[in-house]
Write a protein that holds these residues in place. Structure first.
Motif, PDB file in Angstrom:
ATOM      1  N   GLY A 182       2.443  -8.801   4.409  1.00 32.51           N
ATOM      2  CA  GLY A 182       1.870  -8.013   3.315  1.00 32.51           C
ATOM      3  C   GLY A 182       2.537  -6.660   3.169  1.00 32.51           C
ATOM      4  O   GLY A 182       2.809  -6.214   2.041  1.00 32.51           O
ATOM      5  N   LEU A 183       2.830  -6.029   4.277  1.00 34.43           N
ATOM      6  CA  LEU A 183       3.495  -4.738   4.208  1.00 34.43           C
ATOM      7  C   LEU A 183       4.915  -4.891   3.695  1.00 34.43           C
ATOM      8  O   LEU A 183       5.400  -4.087   2.898  1.00 34.43           O
ATOM      9  CB  LEU A 183       3.494  -4.058   5.585  1.00 34.43           C
ATOM     10  CG  LEU A 183       2.121  -3.574   6.067  1.00 34.43           C
ATOM     11  CD1 LEU A 183       2.216  -3.040   7.496  1.00 34.43           C
ATOM     12  CD2 LEU A 183       1.566  -2.492   5.144  1.00 34.43           C
ATOM     13  N   GLU A 229       5.345  -5.203  -0.006  1.00 32.27           N
ATOM     14  CA  GLU A 229       5.282  -3.931  -0.731  1.00 32.27           C
ATOM     15  C   GLU A 229       6.670  -3.285  -0.804  1.00 32.27           C
ATOM     16  O   GLU A 229       7.100  -2.834  -1.853  1.00 32.27           O
ATOM     17  CB  GLU A 229       4.315  -2.997   0.000  1.00 32.27           C
ATOM     18  CG  GLU A 229       3.510  -2.097  -0.892  1.00 32.27           C
ATOM     19  CD  GLU A 229       2.433  -2.865  -1.666  1.00 32.27           C
ATOM     20  OE1 GLU A 229       2.082  -2.400  -2.750  1.00 32.27           O
ATOM     21  OE2 GLU A 229       1.960  -3.932  -1.195  1.00 32.27           O
ATOM     22  N   SER A 267      -2.093   3.210   7.552  1.00 30.71           N
ATOM     23  CA  SER A 267      -3.005   2.598   6.589  1.00 30.71           C
ATOM     24  C   SER A 267      -3.838   1.439   7.113  1.00 30.71           C
ATOM     25  O   SER A 267      -4.980   1.265   6.707  1.00 30.71           O
ATOM     26  CB  SER A 267      -2.247   2.185   5.325  1.00 30.71           C
ATOM     27  OG  SER A 267      -1.281   1.203   5.619  1.00 30.71           O
ATOM     28  N   LEU A 268      -3.306   0.665   8.040  1.00 29.20           N
ATOM     29  CA  LEU A 268      -4.080  -0.493   8.490  1.00 29.20           C
ATOM     30  C   LEU A 268      -4.840  -0.250   9.791  1.00 29.20           C
ATOM     31  O   LEU A 268      -5.556  -1.135  10.265  1.00 29.20           O
ATOM     32  CB  LEU A 268      -3.162  -1.713   8.670  1.00 29.20           C
ATOM     33  CG  LEU A 268      -2.427  -2.219   7.425  1.00 29.20           C
ATOM     34  CD1 LEU A 268      -1.705  -3.515   7.748  1.00 29.20           C
ATOM     35  CD2 LEU A 268      -3.385  -2.429   6.266  1.00 29.20           C
ATOM     36  N   ASP A 325       0.333  -0.248  -5.195  1.00 26.65           N
ATOM     37  CA  ASP A 325      -0.774  -1.186  -4.992  1.00 26.65           C
ATOM     38  C   ASP A 325      -1.529  -0.918  -3.697  1.00 26.65           C
ATOM     39  O   ASP A 325      -2.751  -0.937  -3.660  1.00 26.65           O
ATOM     40  CB  ASP A 325      -0.228  -2.622  -4.941  1.00 26.65           C
ATOM     41  CG  ASP A 325       0.079  -3.136  -6.329  1.00 26.65           C
ATOM     42  OD1 ASP A 325      -0.369  -2.502  -7.295  1.00 26.65           O
ATOM     43  OD2 ASP A 325       0.758  -4.161  -6.434  1.00 26.65           O
ATOM     44  N   LEU A 326      -0.759  -0.666  -2.637  1.00 28.83           N
ATOM     45  CA  LEU A 326      -1.392  -0.446  -1.344  1.00 28.83           C
ATOM     46  C   LEU A 326      -2.400   0.689  -1.416  1.00 28.83           C
ATOM     47  O   LEU A 326      -3.479   0.622  -0.840  1.00 28.83           O
ATOM     48  CB  LEU A 326      -0.340  -0.117  -0.289  1.00 28.83           C
ATOM     49  CG  LEU A 326      -0.108  -1.163   0.785  1.00 28.83           C
ATOM     50  CD1 LEU A 326       1.025  -0.743   1.703  1.00 28.83           C
ATOM     51  CD2 LEU A 326      -1.365  -1.414   1.585  1.00 28.83           C
ATOM     52  N   TYR A 382      -5.532  -0.553  -3.641  1.00 29.70           N
ATOM     53  CA  TYR A 382      -6.412  -1.468  -2.933  1.00 29.70           C
ATOM     54  C   TYR A 382      -6.877  -0.889  -1.609  1.00 29.70           C
ATOM     55  O   TYR A 382      -7.983  -1.185  -1.147  1.00 29.70           O
ATOM     56  CB  TYR A 382      -5.732  -2.826  -2.776  1.00 29.70           C
ATOM     57  CG  TYR A 382      -5.586  -3.515  -4.112  1.00 29.70           C
ATOM     58  CD1 TYR A 382      -6.699  -4.087  -4.709  1.00 29.70           C
ATOM     59  CD2 TYR A 382      -4.368  -3.541  -4.786  1.00 29.70           C
ATOM     60  CE1 TYR A 382      -6.597  -4.687  -5.958  1.00 29.70           C
ATOM     61  CE2 TYR A 382      -4.260  -4.142  -6.031  1.00 29.70           C
ATOM     62  CZ  TYR A 382      -5.367  -4.710  -6.614  1.00 29.70           C
ATOM     63  OH  TYR A 382      -5.272  -5.288  -7.848  1.00 29.70           O
ATOM     64  N   GLY A 383      -6.042  -0.034  -1.017  1.00 30.25           N
ATOM     65  CA  GLY A 383      -6.460   0.646   0.207  1.00 30.25           C
ATOM     66  C   GLY A 383      -7.707   1.480  -0.061  1.00 30.25           C
ATOM     67  O   GLY A 383      -8.580   1.605   0.792  1.00 30.25           O
ATOM     68  N   ARG A 384      -7.783   1.997  -1.285  1.00 30.79           N
ATOM     69  CA  ARG A 384      -8.954   2.789  -1.680  1.00 30.79           C
ATOM     70  C   ARG A 384     -10.227   1.941  -1.636  1.00 30.79           C
ATOM     71  O   ARG A 384     -11.284   2.429  -1.249  1.00 30.79           O
ATOM     72  CB  ARG A 384      -8.711   3.347  -3.097  1.00 30.79           C
ATOM     73  CG  ARG A 384      -9.687   4.392  -3.569  1.00 30.79           C
ATOM     74  CD  ARG A 384      -9.551   5.705  -2.809  1.00 30.79           C
ATOM     75  NE  ARG A 384     -10.633   6.643  -3.102  1.00 30.79           N
ATOM     76  CZ  ARG A 384     -11.932   6.432  -2.853  1.00 30.79           C
ATOM     77  NH1 ARG A 384     -12.317   5.292  -2.305  1.00 30.79           N
ATOM     78  NH2 ARG A 384     -12.838   7.352  -3.143  1.00 30.79           N
ATOM     79  N   LEU A 385     -10.119   0.683  -1.990  1.00 27.70           N
ATOM     80  CA  LEU A 385     -11.272  -0.215  -1.929  1.00 27.70           C
ATOM     81  C   LEU A 385     -11.705  -0.419  -0.467  1.00 27.70           C
ATOM     82  O   LEU A 385     -12.896  -0.425  -0.155  1.00 27.70           O
ATOM     83  CB  LEU A 385     -10.959  -1.583  -2.542  1.00 27.70           C
ATOM     84  CG  LEU A 385     -10.570  -1.644  -4.019  1.00 27.70           C
ATOM     85  CD1 LEU A 385     -10.437  -3.096  -4.445  1.00 27.70           C
ATOM     86  CD2 LEU A 385     -11.580  -0.914  -4.880  1.00 27.70           C
ATOM     87  N   ALA A 386     -10.705  -0.567   0.402  1.00 31.37           N
ATOM     88  CA  ALA A 386     -11.002  -0.761   1.819  1.00 31.37           C
ATOM     89  C   ALA A 386     -11.639   0.507   2.395  1.00 31.37           C
ATOM     90  O   ALA A 386     -12.574   0.447   3.200  1.00 31.37           O
ATOM     91  CB  ALA A 386      -9.731  -1.106   2.588  1.00 31.37           C
TER      92      ALA A 386
END
Lengths: 171, 171
Positions: free
Chosen positions: B9-10, B13, B28-29, B140-141, B144-148
DNA sequence: GATGGACCTTCTAGTTTTGACATGTCGGCA
DNA sequence: TGCCGACATGTCAAAACTAGAAGGTCCATC
């Protein structure tokens, strides 16, 4: 080292065999600390070797009943009050969220909708479980297990609402 | 098998070296799927052997830059949309709750109070992180990272409130 | 020109977790 | 009596994760 303390904690409640413990893991700890047969029997042998538990009775079919020792009880208490819980949590559900940009928006929304549904089902399952357990507050495990159950309930509701919100965010 | 997909996934990107990936994992993860050096480098080798990624550039200091292949991208998409997230979650924090009957009520309350404080600190940390990230929604990261991140925020708030509630229950 | 810090990879050794396989006994009931 | 389901323990291999050692290069600046 938490499996060790999970076994110790169950034995602190009442003496049991590996087979009994396995059932308890599946019934009460399944959502918090699942364990397999090989893990449980292996850990029992290690705990006995370390003197934290001991065999108190040998029954039919080679059944061995273990009981916690004073040393074991002390170690359990030490672990509860002195060791900081480790709050690292892995979630492949959230990992997918990070990469939702790799699939098209429709699929991303479908993914979040599915998570909302799964969470809703979990809420229903736990509410049902709570009803089953009602009134049954005779032992400590049931009393404190109720607190853990409430955590699961709040957590699942939160996830359901978050997933619905997140789906909205994708446009 | 999620580490594999985290790396994939990374790389989906942007092409990166193992060293780059390590930094991304930590930044981030970290709260979703932490990984160590040995895991990342090992997985890169396996992914390359399986043809899901390939070396696109060899830089100074033995640096190898990997990029995802079409095959890898397909596998990543398949994992996102087709594989059910496994929702088993271990928590030694909750495991202790089950055994709170083994220590005296004062200690049990102190334990829950401490968990409430830790959760409150986590809320503060994530709110700060959210402020830092604000406006930075270019890739994108980040989106969507904001959702996480929102998930983490809601989860920590829930935990703070649950722990306060649970402390009340012990009398 | 030396030197320290950031960059970058590889390897090893240990623990934990998973899943499957192997083996056998007891008790109730058809 | 014979058989099945529940009882009961044990071993093994593989995968995943942890933790750190070891070794080497580039680059800015003092």
């Amino acid at each position: 080292m938490s499996l060790r303390h999970a076994v110790l904690g169950l034995l602190a409640e009442s003496p049991s065999s590996g087979y009994d413990l396995l059932k308890m893991f599946d019934m009460s700890l399944a959502n918090v600390w699942p364990a397999t047969q090989s893990q449980v029997y292996g850990e029992l042998a290690k705990l006995a070797a370390d003197g934290l538990i001991q065999v108190t009775e040998e029954g039919p079919r080679g059944r061995k009943e273990y009981a916690i020792t004073e040393e074991g009880r002390a170690e359990l208490r030490r672990w509860i009050v002195e060791v900081e819980p480790n709050h690292v949590r892995r979630s492949d559900m959230l990992l997918r969220v990070f990469f939702l940009g790799q699939v098209d928006p429709g699929q991303a929304r479908a993914y979040l909708r599915r998570q909302a549904e799964l969470a809703a089902a979990e809420v229903a399952r736990l509410e049902e479980l709570a009803r089953t357990l009602e009134g049954n507050e005779d032992d400590d495990l049931a009393v404190y297990g109720r607190l853990a159950l409430e955590w699961g309930l709040r957590s699942s509701r939160m996830q359901r609402e978050w997933a619905a919100w997140a789906e909205e965010q994708i446009r």
